[in-house]
Design an enzyme around this catalytic site. Structure first.
Site, PDB file in Angstrom:
ATOM      1  N   ARG A 244       0.830  -1.215   0.000  1.00 16.70           N
ATOM      2  CA  ARG A 244       0.000   0.000   0.000  1.00 16.70           C
ATOM      3  C   ARG A 244       0.865   1.265   0.000  1.00 16.70           C
ATOM      4  O   ARG A 244       0.472   2.281  -0.563  1.00 16.70           O
ATOM      5  CB  ARG A 244      -0.940   0.011   1.216  1.00 16.70           C
ATOM      6  CG  ARG A 244      -2.128  -0.906   1.027  1.00 16.70           C
ATOM      7  CD  ARG A 244      -3.075  -0.837   2.203  1.00 16.70           C
ATOM      8  NE  ARG A 244      -4.382  -1.368   1.847  1.00 16.70           N
ATOM      9  CZ  ARG A 244      -5.389  -1.452   2.694  1.00 16.70           C
ATOM     10  NH1 ARG A 244      -5.258  -1.040   3.935  1.00 16.70           N
ATOM     11  NH2 ARG A 244      -6.554  -1.932   2.294  1.00 16.70           N
TER      12      ARG A 244
ATOM     13  N   LYS B 205     -16.753 -16.115   4.882  1.00 19.61           N
ATOM     14  CA  LYS B 205     -18.164 -15.868   5.191  1.00 19.61           C
ATOM     15  C   LYS B 205     -19.002 -15.509   3.980  1.00 19.61           C
ATOM     16  O   LYS B 205     -18.628 -14.640   3.190  1.00 19.61           O
ATOM     17  CB  LYS B 205     -18.254 -14.705   6.176  1.00 19.61           C
ATOM     18  CG  LYS B 205     -17.684 -15.007   7.533  1.00 19.61           C
ATOM     19  CD  LYS B 205     -17.894 -13.788   8.393  1.00 19.61           C
ATOM     20  CE  LYS B 205     -17.389 -13.984   9.798  1.00 19.61           C
ATOM     21  NZ  LYS B 205     -17.432 -12.700  10.513  1.00 19.61           N
TER      22      LYS B 205
HETATM   23  C1  3PG Z   1      -8.895  -1.398   5.041  1.00 18.77           C
HETATM   24  O1  3PG Z   1      -7.810  -1.962   5.226  1.00 18.77           O
HETATM   25  O2  3PG Z   1      -9.951  -2.008   4.853  1.00 18.77           O
HETATM   26  C2  3PG Z   1      -8.884   0.111   4.967  1.00 18.77           C
HETATM   27  O3  3PG Z   1      -7.637   0.626   5.294  1.00 18.77           O
HETATM   28  C3  3PG Z   1      -9.979   0.690   5.823  1.00 18.77           C
HETATM   29  O4  3PG Z   1      -9.788   0.328   7.164  1.00 18.77           O
HETATM   30  P1  3PG Z   1     -11.056   0.042   8.083  1.00 18.77           P
HETATM   31  O5  3PG Z   1     -11.712  -1.205   7.545  1.00 18.77           O
HETATM   32  O6  3PG Z   1     -10.507  -0.127   9.474  1.00 18.77           O
HETATM   33  O7  3PG Z   1     -11.959   1.232   7.954  1.00 18.77           O
END
Ligand code: 3PG
Ligand code: MG
Length: 394
Positions: free
Chosen positions: A37, A201
């Site tokens: 990322r 799931k």
């Molecule tokens: C993820 O990894 O899904 C995103 O960075 C968003 O994070 P979150 O699901 O904690 O909002």
């Protein structure tokens, strides 16, 4: 409508506030387990720095619930970025403070500061307008390059661009690329279009399955969620992971799907969650009581790979089995190999499937591996992103 990108605006001498998704997986010792990322955000970051922009990077990491937690500090991510950029990256210990403002004022053309984890403030996940304004006030230009977070309306994603008013509000190159690949799948797929859906799931994938059943020629189901379908059809699932309260839903999906929806015809089971457990291959719905399904069986793998090989467009979200524990990686590997061998456009959803494709060494053999888990699923469900809609059109 096409969105304005960071390349469309002059950034020299301007302060750019860029929302990135540096929510990277961490090892038990707090080290970054996978920096994809961060690396995928580099083109936008470098574009600003090379053109003489002054860059503020902001992100969340984990779910610290509005209070500072050293475990989720962005300090080590900042140090890693410093290495990747081969230049000094400053760090502000608090995202909205006099100290952060001073550091932003001290930025020179082509330099960068990373703000501490936005989720150390309750205002971030509450989408607080004041918190958003405090961030927005520091900058001349906003850029959203946080694809993995585009399905959220956290303050940095929505309140900040709103608070920017008439100042430029852009998307970064990663968001542009991800949306292009994923939207093309939905709106412009070459046929045959095959979706492969796995993971634990059914409940996570209901809307995706429903939406894709309307668009794809085939939807192939694998992973633990297949056993909830088996249960719905009256089969024996032994100790397999199932969602008994989702059986009605699974039945409805099977009815809706008709011939398009394919379920495993056999299963590779084990009597324990480990490589050296006792193993058994059985027909679907015939798992003995002391065994659990850990992968699709070889007959299913053959059936699925034949379908995948002739597909022109493929979307894959969720592994076929417990790919971390060989030999239960067989089904996931077989599908990955069939995608790699075929002549197709293939987009892999983030999260577990991205981890699987990386771990099995297929990442460079597919068209695109998404950096978004929830965000890529949201697009496949046909959702629009409020966090992107709010940005400038070209
Ligand atoms: C993820 O990894 O899904 C995103 O960075 C968003 O994070 P979150 O699901 O904690 O909002
Ligand atoms: Mg998530």
């Amino acid at each position: 409508m096409a969105k304005k990108t960071i390349a469309d605006v002059g950034v020299a001498g301007k302060t750019v506030l860029m929302r990135v998704d540096f929510n990277v997986p961490l090892n038990d010792d707090g080290k970054i387990a996978d920096d994809i990322r961060i690396r995928m955000a580099l083109p936008s970051i470098q574009s600003v720095l090379q053109r003489g922009g002054r860059l503020i990077l902001m992100s969340h990491l984990g779910r610290p619930k509005g209070v500072p937690d050293p475990k989720y500090s962005l300090k080590s991510v900042t140090e890693h970025l410093d290495t990747l950029l081969d230049g000094p990256v400053a760090f502000a210990r608090n995202a909205v403070s006099d100290n952060a403002k001073a550091q932003v004022s001290a930025l020179t053309d082509g330099s960068v500061v990373v703000l501490e984890n936005l989720r150390f403030h309750p205002g971030e996940q509450e989408g607080d307008v004041e918190f958003g304004k405090a961030l927005a006030d520091m900058a001349d230009i906003y850029c959203n390059d946080a694809f993995g977070t585009c399905h959220r309306k956290d303050a940095s994603m929505f309140a900040v661009p709103l608070a920017m008013g008439k100042k430029p509000k852009t998307i970064g190159f990663l968001v542009a690329k991800e949306i292009e690949y994923l939207s093309n799948l939905i709106w412009n797929p070459k046929q045959p279009f095959v979706a492969i859906l796995g993971g634990k799931k059914v409940s996570d994938k209901i809307n995706v399955i429903n939406n894709l059943l309307g668009i794809c020629d085939r939807v192939l189901i694998g992973g633990a969620m297949a056993y909830t379908f088996v249960l719905a059809q009256g089969g024996s699932v032994g100790k397999s992971l199932v969602e008994p309260d989702k059986v009605d839903l699974a039945t409805r999906l099977v009815d809706n799907g008709g011939e398009k929806l394919l379920l495993p015809i056999d299963s590779h089971c084990g009597d324990d969650f480990s490589s050296n457990c006792n193993k058994l291959i059985v027909a679907a719905g015939e798992i003995p009581s002391n065994f659990q399904g850990l992968d699709i069986g070889p007959a299913t793998a053959n059936m699925y790979t034949d379908i995948v090989k002739s597909a022109k467009t493929i979307v894959w979200n969720g592994p076929m089995g417990v790919f971390e524990i060989p030999p239960f990686d067989y089904g996931t590997k077989a599908v990955a190999q069939a995608i790699a061998d075929g002549d197709n456009i293939s987009v892999i959803g983030g999260g577990d499937s991205a981890a699987a494709i990386n771990q099995l060494g297929f990442a460079d053999k597919v068209t695109h591996v998404s950096t978004g888990g929830g965000a890529s699923l949201a697009l496949l469900e046909g959702q629009a992103f409020a966090a992107v809609d709010v940005l400038d059109n070209t």
